[in-house]
Write a protein that holds these residues in place. Structure first.
Motif, mmCIF file in Angstrom:
data_model
loop_
_atom_site.group_PDB
_atom_site.id
_atom_site.type_symbol
_atom_site.label_atom_id
_atom_site.label_comp_id
_atom_site.label_asym_id
_atom_site.label_seq_id
_atom_site.Cartn_x
_atom_site.Cartn_y
_atom_site.Cartn_z
ATOM 1 N N SER A 68 3.025 7.841 -7.104
ATOM 2 C CA SER A 68 3.612 6.607 -6.556
ATOM 3 C C SER A 68 2.672 6.008 -5.520
ATOM 4 O O SER A 68 1.697 6.657 -5.105
ATOM 5 C CB SER A 68 4.952 6.927 -5.882
ATOM 6 O OG SER A 68 4.723 7.747 -4.750
ATOM 7 N N GLY A 69 3.033 4.810 -5.089
ATOM 8 C CA GLY A 69 2.227 4.145 -4.079
ATOM 9 C C GLY A 69 2.279 4.855 -2.736
ATOM 10 O O GLY A 69 1.261 5.022 -2.059
ATOM 11 N N ALA A 70 3.480 5.282 -2.360
ATOM 12 C CA ALA A 70 3.616 5.977 -1.072
ATOM 13 C C ALA A 70 2.751 7.235 -1.056
ATOM 14 O O ALA A 70 2.060 7.509 -0.071
ATOM 15 C CB ALA A 70 5.082 6.324 -0.827
ATOM 16 N N ASN A 105 -0.860 6.485 -0.646
ATOM 17 C CA ASN A 105 -1.163 6.188 0.755
ATOM 18 C C ASN A 105 -1.134 7.441 1.620
ATOM 19 O O ASN A 105 -1.944 7.588 2.542
ATOM 20 C CB ASN A 105 -0.186 5.137 1.296
ATOM 21 C CG ASN A 105 -0.525 3.747 0.798
ATOM 22 O OD1 ASN A 105 -1.672 3.470 0.427
ATOM 23 N ND2 ASN A 105 0.460 2.866 0.760
ATOM 24 N N PHE A 118 3.382 -3.352 4.526
ATOM 25 C CA PHE A 118 4.292 -2.419 3.863
ATOM 26 C C PHE A 118 3.452 -1.370 3.147
ATOM 27 O O PHE A 118 2.598 -1.695 2.327
ATOM 28 C CB PHE A 118 5.200 -3.135 2.856
ATOM 29 C CG PHE A 118 6.224 -2.200 2.268
ATOM 30 C CD1 PHE A 118 7.425 -1.954 2.929
ATOM 31 C CD2 PHE A 118 5.973 -1.521 1.079
ATOM 32 C CE1 PHE A 118 8.354 -1.053 2.410
ATOM 33 C CE2 PHE A 118 6.898 -0.624 0.554
ATOM 34 C CZ PHE A 118 8.088 -0.394 1.228
ATOM 35 N N HIS A 119 3.716 -0.088 3.463
ATOM 36 C CA HIS A 119 2.904 0.970 2.852
ATOM 37 C C HIS A 119 3.730 2.062 2.195
ATOM 38 O O HIS A 119 3.146 3.034 1.694
ATOM 39 C CB HIS A 119 1.949 1.564 3.897
ATOM 40 C CG HIS A 119 0.955 0.568 4.420
ATOM 41 N ND1 HIS A 119 -0.027 -0.003 3.629
ATOM 42 C CD2 HIS A 119 0.804 -0.004 5.654
ATOM 43 C CE1 HIS A 119 -0.744 -0.860 4.345
ATOM 44 N NE2 HIS A 119 -0.260 -0.884 5.577
ATOM 45 N N GLY A 120 5.064 1.967 2.210
ATOM 46 C CA GLY A 120 5.854 2.963 1.482
ATOM 47 C C GLY A 120 7.041 3.471 2.278
ATOM 48 O O GLY A 120 7.291 3.045 3.406
ATOM 49 N N GLU A 123 -3.342 -4.191 3.545
ATOM 50 C CA GLU A 123 -3.242 -4.844 2.236
ATOM 51 C C GLU A 123 -3.969 -6.184 2.374
ATOM 52 O O GLU A 123 -3.705 -6.920 3.319
ATOM 53 C CB GLU A 123 -1.792 -5.191 1.890
ATOM 54 C CG GLU A 123 -0.777 -4.092 1.952
ATOM 55 C CD GLU A 123 0.594 -4.667 2.353
ATOM 56 O OE1 GLU A 123 1.341 -5.121 1.476
ATOM 57 O OE2 GLU A 123 0.918 -4.653 3.559
ATOM 58 N N GLU A 147 5.160 -7.244 0.176
ATOM 59 C CA GLU A 147 6.539 -7.200 0.675
ATOM 60 C C GLU A 147 6.690 -8.052 1.926
ATOM 61 O O GLU A 147 7.778 -8.524 2.246
ATOM 62 C CB GLU A 147 6.949 -5.749 0.981
ATOM 63 C CG GLU A 147 6.858 -4.801 -0.207
ATOM 64 C CD GLU A 147 7.640 -5.284 -1.416
ATOM 65 O OE1 GLU A 147 8.840 -5.544 -1.268
ATOM 66 O OE2 GLU A 147 7.047 -5.403 -2.498
ATOM 67 N N ASP A 165 -4.947 -0.753 0.845
ATOM 68 C CA ASP A 165 -3.760 -0.443 0.053
ATOM 69 C C ASP A 165 -3.676 -1.448 -1.094
ATOM 70 O O ASP A 165 -3.363 -2.619 -0.893
ATOM 71 C CB ASP A 165 -2.515 -0.530 0.954
ATOM 72 C CG ASP A 165 -1.218 -0.242 0.198
ATOM 73 O OD1 ASP A 165 -1.205 -0.345 -1.038
ATOM 74 O OD2 ASP A 165 -0.215 0.070 0.869
ATOM 75 N N VAL A 220 -1.766 -0.931 -3.789
ATOM 76 C CA VAL A 220 -0.628 -0.489 -4.594
ATOM 77 C C VAL A 220 -0.053 -1.669 -5.384
ATOM 78 O O VAL A 220 0.192 -1.573 -6.588
ATOM 79 C CB VAL A 220 0.441 0.185 -3.710
ATOM 80 C CG1 VAL A 220 1.727 0.425 -4.501
ATOM 81 C CG2 VAL A 220 -0.086 1.502 -3.156
ATOM 82 N N GLN A 221 0.128 -2.797 -4.704
ATOM 83 C CA GLN A 221 0.710 -3.968 -5.367
ATOM 84 C C GLN A 221 -0.367 -4.940 -5.857
ATOM 85 O O GLN A 221 -0.220 -5.575 -6.892
ATOM 86 C CB GLN A 221 1.673 -4.691 -4.407
ATOM 87 C CG GLN A 221 2.484 -5.756 -5.059
ATOM 88 C CD GLN A 221 3.712 -6.173 -4.251
ATOM 89 O OE1 GLN A 221 4.178 -7.289 -4.398
ATOM 90 N NE2 GLN A 221 4.267 -5.320 -3.433
ATOM 91 N N LYS A 277 1.678 1.304 -8.885
ATOM 92 C CA LYS A 277 2.387 0.227 -9.604
ATOM 93 C C LYS A 277 1.817 -0.069 -11.001
ATOM 94 O O LYS A 277 2.143 0.637 -11.949
ATOM 95 C CB LYS A 277 2.431 -1.034 -8.753
ATOM 96 C CG LYS A 277 3.481 -0.935 -7.625
ATOM 97 C CD LYS A 277 3.747 -2.303 -7.028
ATOM 98 C CE LYS A 277 4.634 -2.269 -5.797
ATOM 99 N NZ LYS A 277 6.044 -2.067 -6.080
HETATM 100 N N1 PLP Z 1 2.124 -0.090 -0.653
HETATM 101 C C1 PLP Z 1 2.393 -1.356 -1.029
HETATM 102 C C2 PLP Z 1 1.459 -2.456 -0.645
HETATM 103 C C3 PLP Z 1 3.552 -1.631 -1.749
HETATM 104 O O1 PLP Z 1 3.824 -2.889 -2.106
HETATM 105 C C4 PLP Z 1 4.422 -0.564 -2.083
HETATM 106 C C5 PLP Z 1 5.660 -0.830 -2.829
HETATM 107 O O2 PLP Z 1 6.158 -1.916 -2.902
HETATM 108 C C6 PLP Z 1 4.079 0.730 -1.682
HETATM 109 C C7 PLP Z 1 2.926 0.928 -0.971
HETATM 110 C C8 PLP Z 1 4.956 1.897 -2.038
HETATM 111 O O3 PLP Z 1 4.856 2.166 -3.397
HETATM 112 P P1 PLP Z 1 5.924 3.107 -4.131
HETATM 113 O O4 PLP Z 1 7.225 2.393 -4.113
HETATM 114 O O5 PLP Z 1 5.357 3.300 -5.508
HETATM 115 O O6 PLP Z 1 5.964 4.388 -3.363
#
Ligand code: PLP
Length: 387
Positions: free
Chosen positions: A101-103, A106, A135-137, A188, A193, A221, A223-224, A250
């Motif tokens: 996952s993204g969290a 990170n 937003f990082h998780g 980011e 978010e 980051d 992730v998105q 993602k």
């Molecule tokens: N980092 C960013 C920039 C995100 O947008 C998100 C989720 O929206 C995350 C981390 C967390 O990702 P996850 O929900 O897959 O843990």
């Protein structure tokens, strides 16, 4: 009980779902239980990179699942190695750690940066500077990294060692880095978010330069923003910088759970045996899916992403009921006169699924959404924006 009642009874109430029961789809079209069709402008929050039930993606997954679905990380398997090699070749990063996952991607980035700093500068060099409105998780450490207090309130104490600065204020960043003996800066390039806000080029370049000069690890980051979403493979490539660590998830595996932390030259060998791990990380099926996705994020596709992005920006810039348009690539935020939630509701009634981000309507469709489908969605959304 119908599905809405069963969900309410048995699922932890963390998600405020739209009152729609989705059952199937193809590409950028998705169907609910009553057979009503919607254009999908959310792609599962930037996950289904090539849409729903994409044929090539399915083929890659089913071929792998028929051979070997999981082994644990105690054995060698080829999809994760192939994917890591592709990621390194396409970015110039040196090694990859896979998670789910993204969290988690990170978390790994933060662990790598802290370990590098501790090895190089000593145990009291651990602070990670992040941006306000980031937003990082949702894990306790990535919540701590998230620069929005309202996410923190119910879950203190969070992991210590984070400091927050205003995006765009390089002087504040430099001051905070000196005061906290910073180990890393994490950001980011487009705050998703936080309201789909693309950060200023000059600022990002200045951050990168400052980090390099001071041997502070720069974590981007993605992730998105990653995996083609921004119109480049990774959003930092729009800014002409070279981060030390890139985290992504993602859209990487197009709809299966996969996180990746890309480690650059400085941190390539920061982890030794047992320093980090994940049971499912690098799962062969998820990695086979991601290989098929990455193979298709070609220069031609990225050009199409940029063209579709321009179309969206042009269509909404001066549209009635629209105050402003922000974002990058196929990650667009529309500030509307009406509350964003009302616009999204009206769109849904008229057959288009959109998202919100803060006070904006967020559009984050599949990278390969057909132009005629996109145009149809734009017209419906524009009509819903009108006051
Ligand atoms: N980092 C960013 C920039 C995100 O947008 C998100 C989720 O929206 C995350 C981390 C967390 O990702 P996850 O929900 O897959 O843990």
């Amino acid at each position: 009980m119908n599905i809405f009642e069963s969900d309410k009874t048995y699922i932890a109430s963390t998600y405020k779902r739209f009152p729609v029961h989705l059952v199937s789809g193809k590409g950028s079209l998705v169907c609910d239980e009553n057979g009503k069709e919607y254009i999908d402008m959310g792609s599962g929050i930037g996950v289904t990179s090539f849409g729903i039930a994409d044929d090539e993606w399915q083929k890659a997954i089913t071929a792998q699942i028929a051979k070997l679905q999981h082994t644990s990380n105690l054995y060698y398997t080829s999809p994760c190695v192939k994917l890591a090699e592709m990621l390194c070749e396409k970015t110039g990063m040196k090694k990859v750690f896979f998670s789910n996952s993204g969290a988690e991607a990170n978390e790994c980035a933060i662990k790598a940066a802290r370990k590098y700093a501790a090895d190089k500068k000593g145990k009291d060099c651990f602070t990670v500077i992040t941006l306000k409105n980031s937003f990082h998780g949702r894990t306790l450490t990535t919540l701590a990294a998230t620069g929005q207090e309202h996410y923190h309130e119910l879950f203190t104490p969070l992991t210590p060692g984070f400091a927050y600065v205003e995006a765009g204020d390089i002087a504040q960043l430099k001051k905070t880095a000196a005061e906290t003996n910073a180990a890393a800066i994490m950001l980011e390039c487009v705050q998703g978010e936080g309201g789909v806000i693309a950060l200023d080029k000059e600022y990002i370049r200045a951050v990168s330069e400052f980090a390099k000069e001071n041997d502070i690890i720069l974590i981007i980051d993605e992730v998105q923003t990653g995996n083609g979403r921004s119109g480049k493979l990774y959003s930092y490539m729009n800014y002409g910088i070279e981060p030390d660590i890139v985290s992504t998830a993602k859209g990487l595996a197009g709809g299966l759970p996969l996180g990746a932390t890309l480690l650059g030259e400085k941190v390539r060998d920061v982890f030794g045996f047992g320093d980090h791990g994940s049971t499912f990380g690098g799962n062969p099926v998820c990695c086979a899916a991601a290989v098929s996705i990455l193979e298709r994020i070609t220069d031609e596709l990225l050009e199409e992403v940029r063209a579709k992005s321009s179309l969206i920006f042009d269509e909404f810039k001066n549209a009635p009921g629209v105050e402003s348009v922000s974002g990058l690539g196929l990650m667009v935020g529309i500030k509307t006169v009406k509350p964003a939630a009302d616009v999204v509701k009206e769109c849904m009634e008229n057959g288009v699924l959109c998202l919100t981000a803060k006070d904006k309507v967020r559009l984050i469709p599949a990278l390969n959404i057909p132009e005629d489908v996109l145009k149809k969605a734009i017209n419906i959304i524009k009509a819903s924006c009108r006051v």
